[in-house]
Design an enzyme around this catalytic site. Structure first.
Site, PDB file in Angstrom:
ATOM      1  CG  ASP A 123      -2.792   4.079  -1.359  1.00  0.00           C
ATOM      2  OD1 ASP A 123      -3.531   3.966  -2.350  1.00  0.00           O
ATOM      3  OD2 ASP A 123      -2.848   3.314  -0.387  1.00  0.00           O
ATOM      4  CB  SER A 177      -0.952  -0.039   1.204  1.00  0.00           C
ATOM      5  OG  SER A 177      -1.887   0.992   1.148  1.00  0.00           O
ATOM      6  CG  ASP A 221      -3.002  -0.480  -2.348  1.00  0.00           C
ATOM      7  OD1 ASP A 221      -3.096   0.703  -1.955  1.00  0.00           O
ATOM      8  OD2 ASP A 221      -3.618  -1.415  -1.802  1.00  0.00           O
TER       9      ASP A 221
END
Length: 444
Positions: free
Chosen positions: A239, A100, A241
């Site tokens: 972000d 992430s 992901d």
């Protein structure tokens, strides 16, 4: 048994250190296959742009194929895209290789069930039960196969476009789009461009090691400067992901997840389409709660983590929820948090109302809130530490009724998060720093 490896968002850690190794990842795939597809089946595997994704993808492929599952390799694609394609491709489960918003040297693995929903704690515990056993290798006639799905990105783009009204356009809007050198670096600009927006892309040149590096939703400064410098109408940042989104308005003011959630909830309330309560978390700004209540909207708080927001929404019959970080859930559009879809819903409200981001969020006050991440020598169990409890109680007595304090351990790393919120910014900062210092001493 309690989960040892799974945190609030899958398994995560530094690559090369247990559990982020090829050997563990292969066993994890085998364990997941035992629990979720014991008779074989189909798994989709996607990833973000980290260099370690190649290694972990190969290990997962080997583990699943050896266990008798066919593996569909999607390549770099936002986490919500993998959730969507798990359903669309009739897979038994979906796997995301991503850490992430973390730096490139970290990575992680998270799972979706066949409905594109993150696994509940109980299922993750069942998977962990098998991690001490050797990986399965079936006989040759029962092995799975692997292939790449070249149409994955375009399929996800079409899905995102399907979440806006027919004929919806963004012509005349200049948008700075920061993809964090992450999983959405191709998808997001193409979707926005197809809708007619003038796109100024940044953070769209991944090299395997620059994901989340000085860009994206965790570092929106570059986006803010760019919006102001070129006179853009707004900026949108994801972000690594692609499941989180933050924005900045034309003046360069950051619009966080709480404000975006307010904008969406208020618009749906006014349109008569809001279903059930709006759900935030223990970290949600008190200003959002008060603004929603003032608008006659039921607001509830779940534990930190989008999976817990999801659980509460389902229990209460709601559709809209999210976190300050920009992880928003629009369950009438998607099965999980989707930064690109959430951004599109905000743009729809802007276009239909004719109002700017600044105007649409001006009715929500934001209470001063300080968050300090205290890194400790090892994972600290906050609820079991008498010293931490005493330190928190002392700080709460000083703050009294002027605000609130939340201290919790990270679910993915040895960090204790200290949040203090209140009416007076100076008091909030002083209390947060004092409490963080005490926790750092205790956890040394």
């Amino acid at each position: 048994m309690a989960r040892e490896f799974f945190g609030t968002d899958g398994i995560r850690g530094r690559v090369g250190e247990h559990p982020m190794t090829a050997e563990f990842t292969l066993r994890l795939a085998s364990a997941a296959a035992r629990v979720l597809a014991p008779n074989g089946g189909r798994v989709v595997i996607g990833k973000d742009t980290r260099v370690s994704g190649y290694m972990l993808e190969s290990a997962l492929e080997a583990g699943f194929v050896a266990a008798g599952m066919d593996a569909l390799l999607l390549g770099p694609l936002p986490t919500p895209g993998i959730a969507h394609l798990t359903q669309a491709l009739n897979a038994d489960l979906g796997v995301v290789i991503s850490a992430s918003h973390n730096p490139y040297y970290d990575n992680g693995i998270k799972f979706f069930d066949k409905n594109g929903v993150k696994l509940p704690d109980a299922v993750e515990e069942r998977i962990e039960n098998y991690l001490t056993e050797p990986a399965i290798t079936r006989e040759s006639s029962e092995l799975g196969k692997a292939k790449r799905v070249d149409s994955a990105r375009e399929d996800y783009q079409h899905f995102c476009l399907s979440t806006v009204p027919d004929g919806f356009r963004l012509d005349g809007l200049k948008i700075v789009l920061d993809c964090s050198h992450g999983a959405g670096y191709k998808v997001a600009p193409r979707v926005m461009g197809e809708l007619g927006a003038e796109i100024v892309p940044i953070g769209c040149s991944p090299n395997g090691t620059n994901i989340n590096d000085g860009c994206g939703s965790t570092s929106p400064g570059l986006m803010t400067v760019t919006v102001k410098a070129i006179g853009a109408d707004l900026g949108i940042a994801f972000d690594g992901d692609g499941d989180r989104v933050l924005m900045v308005d034309a003046a360069g003011n950051l619009i966080d997840g709480d404000q975006l959630l307010y904008l969406l909830a208020k618009a749906r309330k006014d349109a008569g389409t809001l279903v059930g309560p709006v759900v935030g978390t223990l970290m949600t700004n008190l200003g959002l709660e008060r603004a929603l209540v003032k608008s006659g909207i039921d607001f509830r708080r779940a534990n930190v983590g989008d999976r817990y927001v999801m659980e509460m929404l389902k229990e209460a019959g709601g559709q809209l929820g999210g976190e300050t970080s920009g992880h928003l859930l629009c369950l009438d559009k998607t099965t999980t948090g989707d930064g690109l879809v959430s951004a599109l819903q905000v743009l729809v409200v802007m276009r239909q109302s004719g109002r700017s981001l600044a105007e649409l969020t001006s009715d929500m006050p934001r209470f001063p809130q300080t968050l300090i991440n205290v890194r400790t020598a090892k994972r600290v169990k906050v609820d079991e530490s008498a010293e931490i409890k005493a330190a928190v109680e002392q700080a709460e007595q000083r703050l009294a009724e002027r605000g609130r304090i939340l201290v919790r351990a990270s679910g993915t790393e040895p960090v204790v998060r200290v949040m203090v919120e209140g009416e007076d910014e100076a008091e909030v900062n002083q209390l947060a720093e004092s409490l963080a210092g005490e926790i750092e001493r205790i956890g040394a």
